[in-house]
Enzyme design. Structure first.
Site, PDB file in Angstrom:
ATOM      1  N   TYR A   1      -6.637   3.603   4.471  1.00 31.54           N
ATOM      2  CA  TYR A   1      -6.763   2.144   4.307  1.00 31.54           C
ATOM      3  C   TYR A   1      -8.141   1.629   4.755  1.00 31.54           C
ATOM      4  CZ  TYR A   1      -5.968  -2.757   5.706  1.00 31.54           C
ATOM      5  OH  TYR A   1      -6.072  -4.101   5.920  1.00 31.54           O
ATOM      6  N   ILE A   2      -8.467   1.793   6.019  1.00 30.14           N
ATOM      7  CA  ILE A   2      -9.704   1.183   6.518  1.00 30.14           C
ATOM      8  C   ILE A   2     -10.927   1.945   6.000  1.00 30.14           C
ATOM      9  CG2 ILE A   2     -10.972   0.512   8.593  1.00 30.14           C
ATOM     10  CD1 ILE A   2      -8.206   0.380  10.043  1.00 30.14           C
TER      11      ILE A   2
ATOM     12  N   ASP B   1     -10.930  14.350   3.653  1.00 30.32           N
ATOM     13  CA  ASP B   1      -9.589  13.823   3.932  1.00 30.32           C
ATOM     14  C   ASP B   1      -8.568  14.865   3.449  1.00 30.32           C
ATOM     15  OD1 ASP B   1      -8.576  10.498   4.112  1.00 30.32           O
ATOM     16  OD2 ASP B   1      -7.110  12.081   3.749  1.00 30.32           O
TER      17      ASP B   1
ATOM     18  N   LEU C   1      -5.597  13.980   2.572  1.00 29.09           N
ATOM     19  CA  LEU C   1      -4.718  13.192   1.703  1.00 29.09           C
ATOM     20  C   LEU C   1      -3.277  13.158   2.199  1.00 29.09           C
ATOM     21  CD1 LEU C   1      -6.165  14.103  -1.830  1.00 29.09           C
ATOM     22  CD2 LEU C   1      -6.730  12.151  -0.377  1.00 29.09           C
TER      23      LEU C   1
ATOM     24  N   THR D   1      -8.757   2.037  19.310  1.00 21.55           N
ATOM     25  CA  THR D   1      -7.697   1.046  19.116  1.00 21.55           C
ATOM     26  C   THR D   1      -7.431   0.242  20.392  1.00 21.55           C
ATOM     27  OG1 THR D   1      -5.297   0.846  18.806  1.00 21.55           O
ATOM     28  CG2 THR D   1      -6.078   2.954  19.555  1.00 21.55           C
TER      29      THR D   1
ATOM     30  N   TYR E   1       0.113   7.870  20.908  1.00 29.16           N
ATOM     31  CA  TYR E   1      -0.975   7.464  19.999  1.00 29.16           C
ATOM     32  C   TYR E   1      -2.159   6.907  20.792  1.00 29.16           C
ATOM     33  CZ  TYR E   1      -3.573   4.420  16.828  1.00 29.16           C
ATOM     34  OH  TYR E   1      -4.579   3.780  16.145  1.00 29.16           O
TER      35      TYR E   1
ATOM     36  N   PHE F   1      10.829  -9.447  15.628  1.00 29.50           N
ATOM     37  CA  PHE F   1      11.322  -8.823  16.868  1.00 29.50           C
ATOM     38  C   PHE F   1      10.926  -9.668  18.078  1.00 29.50           C
ATOM     39  CE2 PHE F   1      10.818  -5.248  13.920  1.00 29.50           C
ATOM     40  CZ  PHE F   1      12.110  -4.735  13.966  1.00 29.50           C
TER      41      PHE F   1
HETATM   42  N1  LIG Z   1      -4.680  -0.001  10.788  1.00 26.66           N
HETATM   43  C1  LIG Z   1      -4.861  -0.544  11.994  1.00 26.66           C
HETATM   44  O1  LIG Z   1      -4.450  -1.684  12.261  1.00 26.66           O
HETATM   45  C2  LIG Z   1      -5.598   0.238  13.063  1.00 26.66           C
HETATM   46  C3  LIG Z   1      -5.761  -0.361  14.336  1.00 26.66           C
HETATM   47  C4  LIG Z   1      -6.457   0.347  15.312  1.00 26.66           C
HETATM   48  C5  LIG Z   1      -6.977   1.600  15.039  1.00 26.66           C
HETATM   49  N2  LIG Z   1      -6.801   2.170  13.812  1.00 26.66           N
HETATM   50  C6  LIG Z   1      -7.362   3.495  13.555  1.00 26.66           C
HETATM   51  O2  LIG Z   1      -8.168   3.421  12.401  1.00 26.66           O
HETATM   52  C7  LIG Z   1      -8.125   4.644  11.670  1.00 26.66           C
HETATM   53  C8  LIG Z   1      -7.795   4.355  10.235  1.00 26.66           C
HETATM   54  O3  LIG Z   1      -6.557   3.672  10.173  1.00 26.66           O
HETATM   55  P1  LIG Z   1      -5.847   3.419   8.763  1.00 26.66           P
HETATM   56  O4  LIG Z   1      -4.898   2.300   8.952  1.00 26.66           O
HETATM   57  O5  LIG Z   1      -6.879   3.374   7.701  1.00 26.66           O
HETATM   58  O6  LIG Z   1      -5.008   4.766   8.650  1.00 26.66           O
HETATM   59  P2  LIG Z   1      -4.701   5.656   7.357  1.00 26.66           P
HETATM   60  O7  LIG Z   1      -3.556   6.506   7.719  1.00 26.66           O
HETATM   61  O8  LIG Z   1      -4.597   4.795   6.155  1.00 26.66           O
HETATM   62  O9  LIG Z   1      -6.020   6.541   7.231  1.00 26.66           O
HETATM   63  C9  LIG Z   1      -6.214   7.737   7.941  1.00 26.66           C
HETATM   64  C10 LIG Z   1      -6.729   8.776   6.973  1.00 26.66           C
HETATM   65  O10 LIG Z   1      -6.954   9.992   7.684  1.00 26.66           O
HETATM   66  C11 LIG Z   1      -6.447  11.080   6.926  1.00 26.66           C
HETATM   67  N3  LIG Z   1      -6.100  12.146   7.867  1.00 26.66           N
HETATM   68  C12 LIG Z   1      -5.190  12.094   8.878  1.00 26.66           C
HETATM   69  N4  LIG Z   1      -5.153  13.263   9.517  1.00 26.66           N
HETATM   70  C13 LIG Z   1      -6.066  14.092   8.925  1.00 26.66           C
HETATM   71  C14 LIG Z   1      -6.479  15.424   9.130  1.00 26.66           C
HETATM   72  N5  LIG Z   1      -5.922  16.181  10.081  1.00 26.66           N
HETATM   73  N6  LIG Z   1      -7.432  15.940   8.344  1.00 26.66           N
HETATM   74  C15 LIG Z   1      -7.996  15.196   7.357  1.00 26.66           C
HETATM   75  N7  LIG Z   1      -7.638  13.922   7.096  1.00 26.66           N
HETATM   76  C16 LIG Z   1      -6.677  13.370   7.877  1.00 26.66           C
HETATM   77  C17 LIG Z   1      -5.260  10.513   6.166  1.00 26.66           C
HETATM   78  O11 LIG Z   1      -4.949  11.225   4.991  1.00 26.66           O
HETATM   79  C18 LIG Z   1      -5.755   9.100   5.850  1.00 26.66           C
HETATM   80  O12 LIG Z   1      -6.431   9.048   4.612  1.00 26.66           O
HETATM   81  C19 LIG Z   1      -7.122   5.530  12.397  1.00 26.66           C
HETATM   82  O13 LIG Z   1      -7.830   6.430  13.207  1.00 26.66           O
HETATM   83  C20 LIG Z   1      -6.325   4.553  13.246  1.00 26.66           C
HETATM   84  O14 LIG Z   1      -5.851   5.165  14.412  1.00 26.66           O
HETATM   85  C21 LIG Z   1      -6.122   1.511  12.830  1.00 26.66           C
END
Ligand SMILES: NC(=O)c1ccc[n+]([C@@H]2O[C@H](COP(=O)([O-])OP(=O)(O)OC[C@H]3O[C@@H](n4cnc5c(N)ncnc54)[C@H](O)[C@@H]3O)[C@@H](O)[C@H]2O)c1
Length: 348
Positions: free
Chosen positions: A12-13, A32, A34, A117, A141, A208
């Site tokens: 996503y991000i 990635d 995937l 985070t 986490y 909640f």
């Molecule tokens: N979404 C939020 O609100 C939020 C808030 C704080 C921190 N974060 C952090 O931001 C980052 C991105 O978040 P997001 O919401 O885009 O998550 P997401 O799950 O959409 O993206 C994570 C990506 O990492 C890939 N991935 C995971 N494990 C892997 C591995 N072992 N090898 C290769 N690829 C791998 C997944 O396929 C995915 O495409 C994460 O690290 C998350 O902890 C997100």
């Protein structure tokens, strides 16, 4: 050279950051597995499908594309799941990052921006939260992310790798043109859940806790537009390129929105009377989480320009209403409806 390795770039991000970085002149290579990301989200970008644990493949990829810096989004990121699968979370998030750092050492890459985070802070933290409050995460986490922050500092001391850890609060929103957006297999984030309820009318939306000491009794969170996160990555990268020291920054807006405010704004934007049920508080949900972001503003020059609730939900809605099944439509070769199609006709 301006070649970036974007680990987790199909998520996503990461997929939103890719576009902002490309538009400012960087070459972005996605790495990635995937597991959660989508091939369709990185169309037009080089994609290496691989595991974080595969140090040799990471090093080969870095050499192949002559990578200068790394942006590291790849992680498991669900607080609730982490409570039941701590080993997987520690393995993927900590050991996976150690493998990435090892690959950087082997290839001489010295800069990394890491997705941390607000979950590293834990409960009972005074708000607005500044970066210097003690970090005391209350789930695996958050613990895994804090461990990586510590590892990054150690890698600076030992190998001279400079890093920025960006502590996001609640990431939300989508590309304003609706081309990409949030599509997690297991969705736990409030805005997609609210908009899904608007589309499907399934009666599944729960609030909640409605007896918190907040403006209306529901939880208050700091929602940050994914485009503002992307700009912060650009600025963090430039900071490191200009010789910045290893550091961490909160990314939030300083403004909290309650669950009820969010639902009401979504009702206005969608024109749909989104229904919800009141439920008990969830364990470990603090009443209010709001960031102080002065440090990012003062040092990185960052300002969250897109992050008012209306813009966030409007942009998320542009994505969800045209992609009610996420990226699946495109996978099946179906054209999502244009954004001018009637919401209700398509949605219900
Ligand atoms: N979404 C939020 O609100 C939020 C808030 C704080 C921190 N974060 C952090 O931001 C980052 C991105 O978040 P997001 O919401 O885009 O998550 P997401 O799950 O959409 O993206 C994570 C990506 O990492 C890939 N991935 C995971 N494990 C892997 C591995 N072992 N090898 C290769 N690829 C791998 C997944 O396929 C995915 O495409 C994460 O690290 C998350 O902890 C997100």
């Amino acid at each position: 050279m301006n070649n970036l390795l974007i680990c987790g770039g199909a998520g996503y991000i990461g997929s939103h950051c890719l576009r902002v970085l490309r538009d400012t002149g960087y070459n972005c290579i996605v790495y990635d597995n995937l597991s959660e990301g989508h091939r369709q989200a990185v169309r037009g970008f080089p994609l290496e499908v691989g595991e974080l644990s595969d140090t040799a493949l990471l090093a080969d990829t870095i050499r192949k594309y002559q990578v200068d810096s790394v942006l590291h989004f790849a992680a498991f990121a669900l607080v609730g799941v982490s409570m039941h699968k701590p080993i997987e979370y520690y393995q993927n998030n900590i050991a996976g990052t150690a493998s990435l750092l090892d690959a950087m050492c082997r290839t001489g890459v010295k800069r990394i921006v890491f997705s941390s985070t607000c979950a590293t802070y834990g409960e009972n933290v005074p708000v607005p939260i500044t970066e210097d409050v003690p970090q005391n995460p209350c789930n695996p986490y958050g613990e895994s992310k804090l461990a990586v922050e510590k590892l990054l500092q150690r890698c600076d001391d030992a190998y001279g790798i400079k890093s920025v850890a960006l502590r996001y609060f609640n990431a939300a929103g989508a590309m304003p043109d609706g081309s990409i957006g949030e599509d997690h297999k297991l969705e736990t984030h409030l805005i997609p859940l609210v908009l899904r309820e608007a589309l499907r009318n399934e009666g599944k939306l729960k609030v909640f806790g409605t007896d918190y000491q907040t403006k209306d009794g529901s939880c208050v969170r700091d929602y940050i537009h994914v485009l503002d996160l992307a700009v912060a990555h650009l600025q963090a990268l430039r900071y490191l390129e200009c010789g910045g020291v290893t550091d961490c920054f909160n990314l939030g807006t300083g403004v909290g929105s309650s669950v009820f405010e969010l639902i009401n704004t979504a009702r206005e934007i969608t024109g749909i009377d989104i229904k919800y049920r009141k439920d008990d508080r969830r364990e470990g949900d603090p009443a209010t989480l709001v960031a102080a972001f002065d440090k990012a503003r003062n040092i990185l020059g960052w300002n969250p320009e897109h992050s008012n609730l209306h813009t966030i939900i409007s942009d998320a809605w542009a994505w969800h209403k045209t992609h009610p099944n996420g990226f699946e439509e495109e996978l099946l070769g179906k054209q999502p409806p244009s954004s001018t199609d009637s919401d209700n006709t398509y949605a219900r």
